[in-house]
Design an enzyme around this catalytic site. Structure first.
Site, mmCIF file in Angstrom:
data_model
loop_
_atom_site.group_PDB
_atom_site.id
_atom_site.type_symbol
_atom_site.label_atom_id
_atom_site.label_comp_id
_atom_site.label_asym_id
_atom_site.label_seq_id
_atom_site.Cartn_x
_atom_site.Cartn_y
_atom_site.Cartn_z
ATOM 1 N N ASP A 41 0.806 -1.227 0.000
ATOM 2 C CA ASP A 41 0.000 0.000 0.000
ATOM 3 C C ASP A 41 0.841 1.281 0.000
ATOM 4 O OD1 ASP A 41 -2.561 -0.998 -0.278
ATOM 5 O OD2 ASP A 41 -2.747 -1.447 1.853
ATOM 6 N N ASP A 97 -7.060 -4.416 -4.297
ATOM 7 C CA ASP A 97 -6.682 -3.056 -3.895
ATOM 8 C C ASP A 97 -5.399 -2.585 -4.584
ATOM 9 O OD1 ASP A 97 -7.893 -4.842 -2.053
ATOM 10 O OD2 ASP A 97 -7.693 -3.439 -0.403
HETATM 11 N N1 GLY Z 1 -6.988 -1.504 1.265
HETATM 12 C C1 GLY Z 1 -7.720 -2.011 2.348
HETATM 13 C C2 GLY Z 1 -9.196 -1.779 2.327
HETATM 14 O O1 GLY Z 1 -9.763 -1.203 1.432
HETATM 15 O O2 GLY Z 1 -9.832 -2.200 3.270
#
Ligand code: GLY
Length: 376
Positions: A98, A156
């Site tokens: 992330d 994601d």
């Molecule tokens: N990237 C983690 C979520 O959207 O929960």
């Protein structure tokens, strides 16, 4: 498209004025913090956990507002948060995929708006961390660091790979783009079901790249979830992959995911439920999923031929209108604007989460006609 915006101008202008006023206050009040979630109206502070995946959204909001207004309080708050994020960049072992969410809309935005070389450097470091997670034999980017999750890729990540496309252009190092493309193609092949819904997690064999299964972490159901926020990541992520590459397969995939989203939200007043396949009760919704998807729908509307634009733009406007009319809090007692985001099906339900806030503000910024795209 312009006609749709013209017809909706009154409520968009009114909401934008309230957004600016509330965030102006927050930029001063919260300038030394990195907010994540409100409790009884008050934001917490994640600055003591600099590696949290959500820590780029607050500076991202501040840079959107700085671009829209030129007001210094927004720049100062954004730069303070970016300095705090350095503690994460210096600690390799706490980093994960992330890094795109964390740096592309903080340091990347700073570089875009001010030309800061220091911020460009930070964003390139983040891109190198992301590239280092690529499994060369199996052809995907590993999501998390947990034991047993070496073969896990999550939808994601489509929002993280724009960082790699950007780094390829900034450095002329084609390896960044090759990694992003391989990951995007594998995601297109294995995360998106024939009906346009998305698996959250796909587990691959780490040597052959063969699909081993679909571990469950988000959404309602172990085997058959259609997690709304994941759908948002797919819509916006594939739209951005198209904008970076011009590959129409990515645009077609973004449209397919968008069509599934639109078909579902039509039935629930344009506000997504947390999972499109959850039971009727409890009626858990996720406004953050709506705001993320709206950002993607607007980019799809801009990219498709004239006669296709209306459907995507109308859907984006309908979602944002529903969020604005029914799920925003403009009072001073509540520090956040967007209410009723749900982090998970079983926890942090109907809260104010900073990523919901970020994508709400980004979508409204787009509807107001501002045009910087930090993800590029
Ligand atoms: N990237 C983690 C979520 O959207 O929960």
């Amino acid at each position: 498209m312009n006609r749709i915006l013209e017809e909706n101008k009154a409520w968009i202008d009114d909401a934008w004025q309230k957004i600016t006023s509330k965030l102006r206050d927050n930029s001063i009040l919260l300038k030394d913090t990195i907010p994540f979630v409100t409790t009884d109206g008050i934001y917490d502070d994640k600055s003591k956990a600099p590696g949290a995946w959500t820590n780029g959204f607050w500076p991202g909001i501040m840079w959107l507002m700085y671009d829209a207004t030129g007001e210094e309080s927004f720049r100062i708050a954004a730069e303070n948060a970016e300095n705090i994020l350095d503690k994460a960049l210096e600690n390799f072992k706490i980093l994960h995929h992330d890094v795109g969410f964390m740096w592309h809309i903080s340091s990347g935005a700073n570089y875009k708006l001010t030309g800061s070389e220091k911020s460009k450097n930070r964003n390139l470091h983040a891109a190198s961390v992301l590239a280092s997670r690529y499994n060369v034999d199996a052809g995907f980017i590993k999501a998390w660091n947990d034991e047993g999750a070496d073969g896990w890729a999550i939808i994601d990540c489509m929002m993280n790979i724009p960082l790699l496309y950007w780094a390829a252009k900034e450095t002329n190092n084609v390896a960044f783009r090759q990694i992003a493309d391989r990951h995007a193609k594998k995601t297109m092949e294995h995360h998106i079901r024939p009906d346009g819904s998305a698996y959250h997690v796909v587990e691959y064999d780490i040597s052959s790249g063969e699909v081993l299964g679909y571990p469950w972490t988000q959404g309602y159901d172990k085997d058959n979830s259609a997690w709304a926020r994941g759908q948002g990541w797919a819509i916006y992520g594939f739209a951005l992959a198209y904008l970076h590459t011009g590959n129409v397969q990515y645009l077609d995939t973004a449209k397919k995911c968008a069509n599934y989203f639109i078909a579902n939200v039509c039935a629930t007043g344009y506000v997504p439920r947390h999972d499109f396949r959850q039971p009727d009760e409890p009626d858990i919704i996720d406004t953050s999923a709506g705001a993320i998807a709206a950002c993607g729908l607007i980019e799809i509307a801009k990219a498709v031929p004239e006669l296709e634009k209306k459907m995507y733009m109308n859907a984006a406007v309908n979602v944002m209108k529903a969020l604005t009319e029914n799920h925003c809090n403009w009072t001073k007692e509540e520090q956040s604007i967007l209410q009723n985001s749900s982090a998970c099906y079983n926890s942090n339900v109907h809260r104010s989460l900073i990523y919901g806030e970020y994508f709400y503000v980004e979508a409204m910024y787009k509807l107001k006609g501002f045009d910087k795209l930090f993800w590029m």
